[in-house]
Design an enzyme around this catalytic site. Structure first.
Site, PDB file in Angstrom:
ATOM      1  CG  HIS A 483      -6.833   7.212  -3.504  1.00  0.00           C
ATOM      2  ND1 HIS A 483      -6.363   7.381  -2.216  1.00  0.00           N
ATOM      3  CD2 HIS A 483      -7.058   8.454  -3.987  1.00  0.00           C
ATOM      4  CE1 HIS A 483      -6.335   8.675  -1.934  1.00  0.00           C
ATOM      5  NE2 HIS A 483      -6.759   9.350  -2.991  1.00  0.00           N
ATOM      6  CD  GLU A 484      -6.278   2.270  -3.161  1.00  0.00           C
ATOM      7  OE1 GLU A 484      -5.969   2.784  -2.076  1.00  0.00           O
ATOM      8  OE2 GLU A 484      -7.380   2.481  -3.722  1.00  0.00           O
ATOM      9  CD  GLU A 508      -4.263   4.873   2.570  1.00  0.00           C
ATOM     10  OE1 GLU A 508      -5.471   4.999   2.789  1.00  0.00           O
ATOM     11  OE2 GLU A 508      -3.800   4.284   1.580  1.00  0.00           O
TER      12      GLU A 508
END
Length: 702
Positions: A483-484, A508
């Site tokens: 993630h990211e 999210e």
């Protein structure tokens, strides 16, 4: 035309300095022309069915402290080849992928410097890929890229689905506008994030989806982003020309190169049918084949997790609220007061394991299990996690044994807080800890500004870190869900243990103020072209205040839309994101999530219009069952599909989960209907879906 006229034409073109070469797609619909201008500038243009798609556009690079690689070239040779193979992905949207293209390799020499730069073009039926190649040579060994100057000269003011160009974040809602309107809408398109840095009011990210006035669909992206900076696009909105814009490093440089080397592929997809963009595998095909010899340990996963309750604010990642800061190896958590909200405790995690075992889920993710969450974010803190030390209320061995007794796997969580150096220092120990305790997959995170300080999430150095983590994980037979990290560009073909990424605005954000109801009708045309997304669908309680009275966010979706995402948002890693108690309220709808597979033999794209709707049918790799997902965007519509993808002569039972007549993504999102009907290859369906709604169908062989 006579031979004499050909000779005269050739002589005329030579005087102009034009040396054009053309190559076409295997089906003849796409043609690419390469030429050198009169001053030796490499250029290309693309036509689709005789229509200009990309006008004459320049190619080249600006180097730091050296002559540029932009003009003064002569052609020293060229080679045309064709290629056609079918390869089998470890997991995917189909069990076989065809890789069929015609190729043109152009050899160039910059006369004044005697430096060599080759350009390789591959033309597929649905688009074009090209890259720069620098062979080993005495006059170009080490060089620093100041900017890559690849142009994409468009033919008009197209409609675009774009997010702001940003060195650190892709977590934006998409804006639909004319290209000429980007600069005026840019500020409103930028929303707050943990780490972000825009570079231009006309800068956008790839994959960029566009539609022309005459209904052609064009997509610009990149493939095989390896040892290079992520490419954005900057628009000259007076001339409608995009130019590549690379992510800089902490020193402002955009690439440190050593020949022999190559750049990532730049891709242009085009079709008069939006479904062809969704079906394209150009991005994967432009990557190298799998380098992992034994892939038997790489398995698609359907999971639940201790996550959504923290995202919504119902629970906490942190163990205590009593400390102003923590230091690993110094702070003794046995001596502090727990906050009573820490979700990653042994008893609570066992409840999730029980739910997973009861309903047939493969795994459980737990976030917030390890020390350091009290001041993990925003402190520019290097030694923030060690990835092996649990809080006092999380018993690693007990959880390991309990999960094993229930036939459930555990998914590890590694939040780095952007401290890439710290993660690399601890990576071997962390991965070995996982293997010692039965964890085969890890969700990694890079929230916040990158350390070393000054680096960006998508610079060459940090991109190399992401790949290093995947390669190191393969040594331990661990699957990675990052993630990211930088958006995927098909690298999962080479490293299929990269089973998921976030790299976009995921579910999210529905708990952080919401996303546009048509968001999921754009992502498959953009973010998902490079690889699967851990979108974390399956939210059934749309009113977040019912989980956390202090959070007034709303999930802008209906339950039927959430079910459809398991088909339309392809991933071999699919989460049922909501809390078990919310699934227990809607067990009849939850049945679809239990039934839907995560690995497919075949995919058929039934309807598609970016920003408006997508309907996809997929066949399970391990049975004769099919599943259909339809997500709807801005307006209520009637979806009309045929079941002609089913095997002729066979009968099936279709269970249709759809929006109720009075469903509304804002005011009545939990209104749905379930009906069963017998279908075969001659059956048809007419189904209404509301704004932000959809439908999902399981089709089981009778």
């Amino acid at each position: 035309m006579t031979s004499k006229m050909y000779i005269l034409l050739f002589a005329f073109l030579s005087i102009l300095g034009v040396n054009a070469q053309q190559i076409t797609s295997p089906n003849g619909n796409i043609s690419l022309e390469f030429s050198l201008s009169s001053n030796g500038e490499p250029t290309y243009k693309i036509n689709y069915k005789s229509k200009s798609i990309i006008k004459t556009s320049k190619l080249g690079l600006t180097l730091k402290n050296a002559d540029n690689l932009k003009q003064g070239f002569i052609e020293t040779g060229s080679e045309e080849t064709s290629f056609d193979e079918t390869w089998k992905p470890v997991w995917g949207e189909e069990s076989d992928i065809r890789n069929n293209y015609n190729e043109l390799l152009v050899n160039l020499e910059q006369k004044a410097t005697e430096r060599i730069m080759n350009i390789r073009f591959r033309v597929y039926n649905e688009g074009v890929g090209f890259r720069y190649e620098f062979p080993e040579q005495p006059n170009l060994v080490y060089f620093v890229i100041e900017e890559e100057n690849t142009q994409f000269a468009l033919t008009g003011d197209h409609t675009a689905f774009w997010i702001p160009g940003d060195y650190d974040s892709q977590e934006y809602d998409y804006t639909e506008s004319k290209l000429s309107e980007i600069s005026g809408l840019f500020d409103s398109a930028v929303t707050p994030n943990a780490s972000q840095r825009q570079f231009s009011k006309t800068g956008v990210q790839t994959a960029l989806m566009m539609k022309t006035a005459d209904n052609l669909y064009i997509n610009i992206h990149e493939a095989a982003l390896i040892n290079y900076a992520c490419m954005h696009l900057n628009l000259d909105d007076e001339n409608m020309v995009f130019e590549s814009w690379l992510t800089p490093d902490a020193q402002g440089n955009k690439g440190h190169m050593q020949a022999p080397c190559v750049t990532p592929w730049r891709t242009v997809m085009v079709s008069d049918d939006a479904r062809d963009i969704l079906a394209s595998r150009i991005t994967y095909n432009l990557n190298e084949p799998c380098v992992i010899e034994d892939t038997s340990w790489i398995k698609p996963v359907k999971y639940i997790g201790v996550w959504w309750e923290m995202i919504t604010g119902k629970s906490s990642w942190a163990y205590t609220d009593d400390l102003p800061s923590v230091q690993l190896g110094v702070t003794d958590f046995e001596d502090v007061k727990p906050n009573g909200k820490h979700a990653a405790n042994t008893a609570h995690v066992k409840e999730y394991i029980d739910f997973a075992a009861k309903h047939g889920f493969d795994a459980v993710l737990v976030e917030g299990w390890n020390e350091g969450w009290e001041d993990w974010f925003g402190q520019s803190k290097d030694y923030v996690f060690d990835f092996v030390t649990p809080y006092p209320d999380f018993d690693v061995e007990d959880i390991e044994n309990y999960a094993k007794s229930k036939g459930v796997k555990m998914i590890m969580h590694h939040e780095t807080s952007g401290s890439t150096r710290n993660y690399e220092r601890h990576m071997d120990k962390a991965y070995q800890f996982m293997k010692d305790h039965g964890y085969d997959a890890v969700k990694s995170g890079y929230v916040g500004n990158i350390l070393p300080r000054g680096e960006f999430h998508y610079s060459q150095w940090v991109n190399n870190h992401y790949l290093y983590a995947v390669q190191k994980a393969a040594d331990y037979e661990i699957m990675v869900n990052a993630h990211e990290a930088v958006r995927p560009t098909g690298i999962a073909r080479t490293y299929p243990n990269l089973i998921g990424n976030e790299s976009a605005r995921g579910t999210e954000f529905q708990a952080f103020g919401g996303s546009k109801p048509n968001h999921v009708t754009i992502l498959p045309f953009t973010r998902l072209l490079g690889g699967p997304m851990d979108y974390t669908p399956g939210v059934f309680e749309m009113d977040i205040s019912k989980l956390n009275p202090d959070n007034n966010s709303h999930v802008n979706s209906t339950i039927a839309n959430q079910l459809a995402l398991y088909v339309t948002m392809y991933s071999p890693l699919q989460m049922a994101a909501d809390l078990p108690e919310n699934y227990n309220r809607f067990l009849d709808a939850f049945q679809f999530i239990k039934d839907v597979p995560v690995d497919w033999e075949k995919s058929v794209y039934l309807e598609a219009e970016p920003g408006s709707y997508i309907t996809i049918a997929r066949k399970d790799k391990h049975s004769n069952n099919w599943f259909v997902g339809h997500v709807n965007g801005k307006d209520a519509r009637k979806s009309e599909i045929s079941f002609d993808f089913l095997e002729k002569g066979k009968k099936y039972i279709a269970t249709i989960y759809a929006d109720a007549k009075d469903a509304n993504y804002k005011t009545n999102p939990q209104a749905y209907t379930i009906k069963k009907m017998k279908v075969n290859s001659q059956s048809k369906l007419s189904q209404v879906s509301v704004e932000g709604g959809g439908y999902a169908i399981s089709i089981i062989e009778d």
